[in-house]
Design a protein around this motif. Structure first.
Motif, PDB file in Angstrom:
ATOM      1  N   GLU A  22      39.909  19.679   7.736  1.00  0.00           N
ATOM      2  CA  GLU A  22      40.055  18.239   7.928  1.00  0.00           C
ATOM      3  C   GLU A  22      38.672  17.632   7.912  1.00  0.00           C
ATOM      4  OE1 GLU A  22      40.976  15.131  11.552  1.00  0.00           O
ATOM      5  OE2 GLU A  22      41.892  17.125  11.629  1.00  0.00           O
ATOM      6  N   PHE A  23      38.488  16.604   7.103  1.00  0.00           N
ATOM      7  CA  PHE A  23      37.219  15.908   7.025  1.00  0.00           C
ATOM      8  C   PHE A  23      37.335  14.598   7.795  1.00  0.00           C
ATOM      9  CE2 PHE A  23      37.307  18.743   3.428  1.00  0.00           C
ATOM     10  CZ  PHE A  23      36.031  19.278   3.414  1.00  0.00           C
ATOM     11  N   GLU A  24      36.303  14.289   8.566  1.00  0.00           N
ATOM     12  CA  GLU A  24      36.319  13.093   9.403  1.00  0.00           C
ATOM     13  C   GLU A  24      35.004  12.340   9.247  1.00  0.00           C
ATOM     14  OE1 GLU A  24      37.791  12.275  13.868  1.00  0.00           O
ATOM     15  OE2 GLU A  24      36.018  13.567  13.747  1.00  0.00           O
ATOM     16  N   LEU A  25      35.116  11.048   8.969  1.00  0.00           N
ATOM     17  CA  LEU A  25      33.960  10.162   8.878  1.00  0.00           C
ATOM     18  C   LEU A  25      34.008   9.192  10.046  1.00  0.00           C
ATOM     19  CD1 LEU A  25      34.095   9.335   5.055  1.00  0.00           C
ATOM     20  CD2 LEU A  25      32.706  11.090   6.191  1.00  0.00           C
ATOM     21  N   SER A  26      32.892   9.020  10.740  1.00  0.00           N
ATOM     22  CA  SER A  26      32.843   8.178  11.934  1.00  0.00           C
ATOM     23  C   SER A  26      31.649   7.238  11.868  1.00  0.00           C
ATOM     24  CB  SER A  26      32.735   9.038  13.197  1.00  0.00           C
ATOM     25  OG  SER A  26      33.813   9.934  13.315  1.00  0.00           O
ATOM     26  N   LEU A  27      31.860   6.006  12.316  1.00  0.00           N
ATOM     27  CA  LEU A  27      30.802   5.005  12.446  1.00  0.00           C
ATOM     28  C   LEU A  27      30.860   4.423  13.848  1.00  0.00           C
ATOM     29  CD1 LEU A  27      31.231   3.080   9.056  1.00  0.00           C
ATOM     30  CD2 LEU A  27      29.453   4.765   9.600  1.00  0.00           C
ATOM     31  N   TYR A  28      29.685   4.092  14.413  1.00  0.00           N
ATOM     32  CA  TYR A  28      29.685   3.571  15.775  1.00  0.00           C
ATOM     33  C   TYR A  28      28.516   2.626  16.024  1.00  0.00           C
ATOM     34  CZ  TYR A  28      26.473   7.576  16.354  1.00  0.00           C
ATOM     35  OH  TYR A  28      25.460   8.490  16.209  1.00  0.00           O
TER      36      TYR A  28
END
Length: 226
Positions: A22-28
């Motif tokens: 599973e690939f996950e992209l996160s921005l914060y």
């Protein structure tokens, strides 16, 4: 026949691995601060040496804002591997600048921390809810945008430098909105060992600044998994 079996097995593994991953992209964004630290070195152009405890401010909501992002590859065992970049900031106080002998001393575009991360998530830890706790750590480099001007100098140091080792710690909670989208909140701490070059005027010697910076941040963000 003997050659065909390994080839077929390798093909099956290649096809199965993406399905299991599973690939996950996160921005914060977040609220970030910086600890006081000892700063030592010497000014350019044959200037004076200094050694002073500097009070740093993060000013996360002043332009340019504090922000970050990461890309993670999660295995079927909920262990994640990836890369993260955070645009932290550090401004020296006016009193510290005057005591050292500079009119500018800041890492504000920013004090960039790039790390390779290992993370662990715990689905089902809060049974019956959409919340998933996670934690992790990373190791990498500090690449700050150095902005320093010594009093009386004409050449302003205003460029990116790779200044040393950086470490990161993370603990947070994710809330699933759907199979793909989630919101999260987390605490982050970063540590970096910085050896900064202060540019001298034409024909003059460079200066140095050495300091270890620790930042703390409370982040909120959004992630997309696929």
């Amino acid at each position: 026949m003997h050659k065909t079996l390994p080839t077929a097995a390798a093909a099956i593994l290649l096809m199965a691995s993406p399905a299991a991953a599973e690939f996950e992209l996160s921005l914060y964004l977040g609220a970030q601060s910086a600890n006081d630290s000892d700063a030592s070195g010497y000014l350019p152009n044959g200037g004076a040496a200094f050694d002073r405890n500097v009070s740093w401010k993060g000013k996360p909501f002043d332009n340019p804002f504090y922000y970050g992002g990461r890309a993670m590859w999660w295995t079927s065992g909920n262990l994640g591997f990836g890369i993260e970049g955070t645009h932290t900031k550090a401004y020296a106080s006016a009193a510290d600048q005057a005591a050292i002998g500079v009119s500018r001393l800041e890492f504000t575009d920013g004090h960039n921390i790039i790390t390779a991360n290992v993370m662990k998530r715990f689905p089902g830890a809060l049974e019956g809810s959409n919340f998933t706790p996670y934690a992790g750590a990373g190791i990498g480099v500090a690449i700050p945008h150095v902005d320093i001007l010594a009093v009386g100098a004409t050449n302003r140091t205003h460029d990116y430098e790779m200044t040393g080792l950086a470490l990161r710690g993370i603990a947070g909670m994710k809330y699933a909105l759907s199979d793909n989208w989630a919101l999260f909140g987390e605490y982050q701490i970063t540590w970096s060992d910085n050896d900064v070059t202060i540019n001298g005027d034409p024909g003059g010697a460079n200066g140095k600044l050495r300091t270890k910076l620790v930042t703390h941040a409370v982040n909120v963000g959004v992630s997309y998994s696929f």
